[in-house]
Design an enzyme around this catalytic site. Structure first.
Site, mmCIF file in Angstrom:
data_model
loop_
_atom_site.group_PDB
_atom_site.id
_atom_site.type_symbol
_atom_site.label_atom_id
_atom_site.label_comp_id
_atom_site.label_asym_id
_atom_site.label_seq_id
_atom_site.Cartn_x
_atom_site.Cartn_y
_atom_site.Cartn_z
ATOM 1 C CG HIS A 124 -0.113 -0.137 2.632
ATOM 2 N ND1 HIS A 124 0.273 -0.941 3.024
ATOM 3 C CD2 HIS A 124 0.086 0.905 3.260
ATOM 4 C CE1 HIS A 124 0.774 -0.923 4.135
ATOM 5 N NE2 HIS A 124 0.950 0.330 4.248
ATOM 6 C CB CYS A 140 1.712 -2.180 15.295
ATOM 7 S SG CYS A 140 0.647 -1.478 14.041
#
Length: 709
Positions: free
Chosen positions: A65, A217
């Site tokens: 992405h 994260c």
């Protein structure tokens, strides 16, 4: 959101062997629909994102992405590979590949798609249905949420190898939380189980066991929401009331304080610091990495219950893992953590270096080298006198430069102990300046401050005192300890060492100077802006705090070597353009400017595509330039600027010669190495080989361009 993915954007028989070929194949579908305006430009952006961190996820998932100026509207393409494609996931190749394209600046759309998709990938029925789909239209409807997944027969590759605490009969699929649509960011913080647990599952027979969890994260996208989904599902199966606060890169919605107050335990599944961690103080806490939240959520819930039953609570919210403790994989050695602590301080220091150093450089350029003797502009300033303006720039820069050591120390301590480390870190850094301990003193002060705070945080204190610990007690005690050690114990020896280092740099000449130049050049070009590059740069900048002829030579060698890699790649793409892809040739044009500006990162796209040829070539040229710069006794008073600060360079002509020599060496080597792999093959073979790499056949000039990694 049905327009985001259509049947034309689905390839159920993706014939690609590499992640680059897979991205190209799916991107070509976007181009055909007018969603992407420049195929090569878009693929370069995808490759740049992939170079930052692999996009493969456990369970056979690949999610390449990027945000790109070549994307017309947010788009999602899906491909299914029979053989699997390596996207860097620990458990092996991916067979489900999602290519996500978002327009430049469209952060919300980009993160919306990623976070929603990540959550849905935790649904076993969803991934099973995708693996068994036979019609592109049905797959597109399934991904967009228009069609609910149905269980498919046959073996299932589970993305989450977590064993539930309860048999499936206690948590039927009908009770699972609804799957998120791809139309809005995932911000739900509602409990994942609305029914009370069965008597045999509850440790508290009269009430529901409540857990609050936080997931995060490094990228704040995929793993953050996958862990949230896994914990919610495990909580439902275990019969507990579990509320998750995903702290993603687009921000987060805070859990209601009343929910936190009522919680019996807390689970932190994170690889970056939990934001506003003090909200959860005084609760039984399970603190793990984000992957544990994905892979073994049921175990974490059981552990939280056990800690609650035993009455284990945290002394303070910040006593657990720090920004650095949670970076990287479990079991990292102390040496790795130490490097990250130091890099934390350096990364925060660099903006002060750039701003302050360039202002000082401008002051010298406008007012001459005697500008450092000008009176304070607060007392004497003539609006029409260029010397006054030069003095203003120089003195502003000097103030910014004066923060280097305190900021370095403060954020080393922050990397170790989070926000409580800032106060003693800045105090220790300021003391280092006061006693002339310099850059080395700042390093030691930061480590002492962080270690002191971590030690204080481990002390169990009564509940009434916990609220004032991070605001009063920790800053007070840690500042006293750091001040005592820096003033009376370690500060003076470090100051002597700093003086010895300064004297050594001042006396550098001949072979010693050349050897140091080689070492610095190799460090600057090894990782092209990475940790080793930053260490060499920080060493040079530290010398500018107390400038002398030796430290000015070091700064000149470091900047010259750092300019070589992008300049060499630019030259190589100009001289032998056929050895490079169309995207690399475009990057080569920009690399001229980046290299001239001392932005070593301009060579990263080339190194990412061909590291075994590009990096050694860059290192060789950097070593030559560093050695020649030291041999020619070039000096530099500015910490940045490239060729734009030539007036501030001693022996500027020889300095440019050193840069040119290193650039020629690197360019010649990379051309030689890239050309060697084609030796003995006719040019016509190149197109066929490169077309194989892209997963298609040669179709004119476009097929002759290999894909950038």
């Amino acid at each position: 959101m049905s327009g985001m993915i259509t049947a034309d954007l689905v390839d159920l028989d993706l014939a690609a062997e590499t992640k680059e070929a897979a991205a190209r194949s799916l991107a070509e579908r976007m181009v055909a629909l007018g969603r992407v305006t420049d195929l090569d430009g878009f693929l370069a952006d995808v490759a740049a994102r992939e170079a930052q961190m692999p996009t493969g996820l456990d369970g056979g998932i690949g999610i390449p992405h990027c945000r790109s100026a070549h994307v017309a509207e947010p788009t999602l393409a899906f491909g299914r590979s029979a053989e699997g494609i390596d996207f860097g996931a620990p458990d092996g190749p991916a067979d489900l590949i999602f290519l996500i394209a978002a327009p430049a600046g469209a952060d919300d759309a980009h993160l919306t798609i990623l976070s929603a998709l990540a959550r849905r990938l935790m649904n076993e029925e969803f991934t099973t249905a995708l693996r068994s789909a036979i019609d592109p239209s049905a797959a597109a409807a399934l991904i967009s949420g228009e069609e609910a997944p149905a269980a498919a027969p046959g073996p299932v590759r589970k993305p989450v190898p977590a064993a539930p605490e309860a048999p499936p009969s206690e948590a039927p699929p009908s009770e699972a939380p609804p799957e998120p649509e791809l139309t809005a960011p995932e911000t739900e913080n509602s409990p994942s189980s609305e029914q009370p647990p069965s008597p045999e599952k509850s440790t508290l027979p009269e009430q529901v066991f409540r857990i609050v969890a936080v997931t995060s994260c490094p990228t704040g996208i995929a793993h953050t929401y996958m862990a949230a989904e896994a914990l919610e599902q495990a909580g439902q199966q275990a019969g507990v009331e579990l509320v998750v606060e995903p702290q993603g890169s687009s921000g987060f919605n805070r859990v209601d304080p009343a929910v936190i107050a009522a919680a019996d335990a807390v689970i932190f599944a994170h690889d970056v610091p939990v934001r506003e961690k003090e909200r959860f103080a005084g609760k039984p806490t399970v603190d793990v990495g984000v992957k544990a939240g994905i892979n073994r959520p049921a175990e974490l819930i059981a552990e939280a219950r056990g800690k609650a039953e035993r009455g284990e609570v945290t002394a303070a919210a910040s006593t657990r893992n720090t920004p650095v403790d949670n970076a990287g994989e479990p079991g990292e050695g102390y040496g790795t953590k130490l490097r990250k602590w130091l890099m934390s301080g350096v990364s925060y220091m660099v903006p002060f270096v750039a701003a302050g150093g360039l202002l000082i450089a401008l002051g010298f350029a406008i007012g001459g080298y005697t500008i450092n003797k000008a009176p304070s502009v607060a007392e004497h300033f003539v609006w029409t006198d260029h010397v006054s303006w030069a003095a203003l720039l120089f003195q502003i820069g000097g103030m910014a430069f004066g923060f280097l050591v305190p900021v370095l120390a403060g954020f080393i301590a922050y990397g170790m102990a989070d926000r409580p480390g800032l106060v003693p870190g800045f105090v220790g850094g300021s003391i280092a300046l006061t006693i002339n301990a310099g850059f080395l003193g700042g390093l030691v002060a930061g480590l002492i401050a962080g270690g002191t705070v971590m030690a204080i945080q481990r002390v169990r204190v009564p509940a009434p005192l916990r609220g004032i610990m991070p605001v009063v007690v920790i800053p007070l005690l840690s500042s006293i300890v750091v001040g005592f050690l820096m003033f009376l114990v370690v500060g003076k020896p470090i100051a002597e060492l700093q003086k010895a280092l300064t004297d050594w740099l001042s006396g550098l000449s001949g072979a010693n100077a050349v050897i140091l130049g080689v070492i610095l050049g190799l460090m600057m070009c090894f990782d092209l802006g990475g940790p080793l590059n930053k260490v060499a740069y920080a060493f040079a900048v530290g010398g500018l705090a107390n400038p002398n002829p030796g430290s000015l030579k070091v700064m000149a060698a470091v900047m010259a070597a750092g300019m070589v890699p992008p300049l060499a790649m630019a030259l190589a793409t100009t001289v032998r353009s056929k050895l490079f892809t169309r995207t690399e040739r475009e990057n080569g044009k920009a690399a001229w400017v980046l290299g001239a500006s001392f932005i070593t990162e301009g060579a990263i796209p080339f190194a990412a595509a061909d590291p075994l040829r590009v990096i050694p070539s860059a290192m060789a040229g950097g070593a030559v330039t560093g050695a020649l710069s030291m041999l020619f006794e070039c000096t530099l008073r500015a910490p940045h600027g490239g060729i734009f600060v030539i007036p501030l360079i001693g022996n500027p002509f020889l300095y440019l010669v050193a840069i040119a020599a290193g650039t020629l060496v690197s360019a010649a080597l990379v051309i030689l190495l890239k050309g060697a792999r084609r030796t003995g093959r006719p040019d016509q073979a190149d197109g066929a080989e490169e077309a194989i790499a892209t997963g298609g056949g040669p179709t004119g000039e476009e097929a002759k361009v290999p894909v950038a990694v």
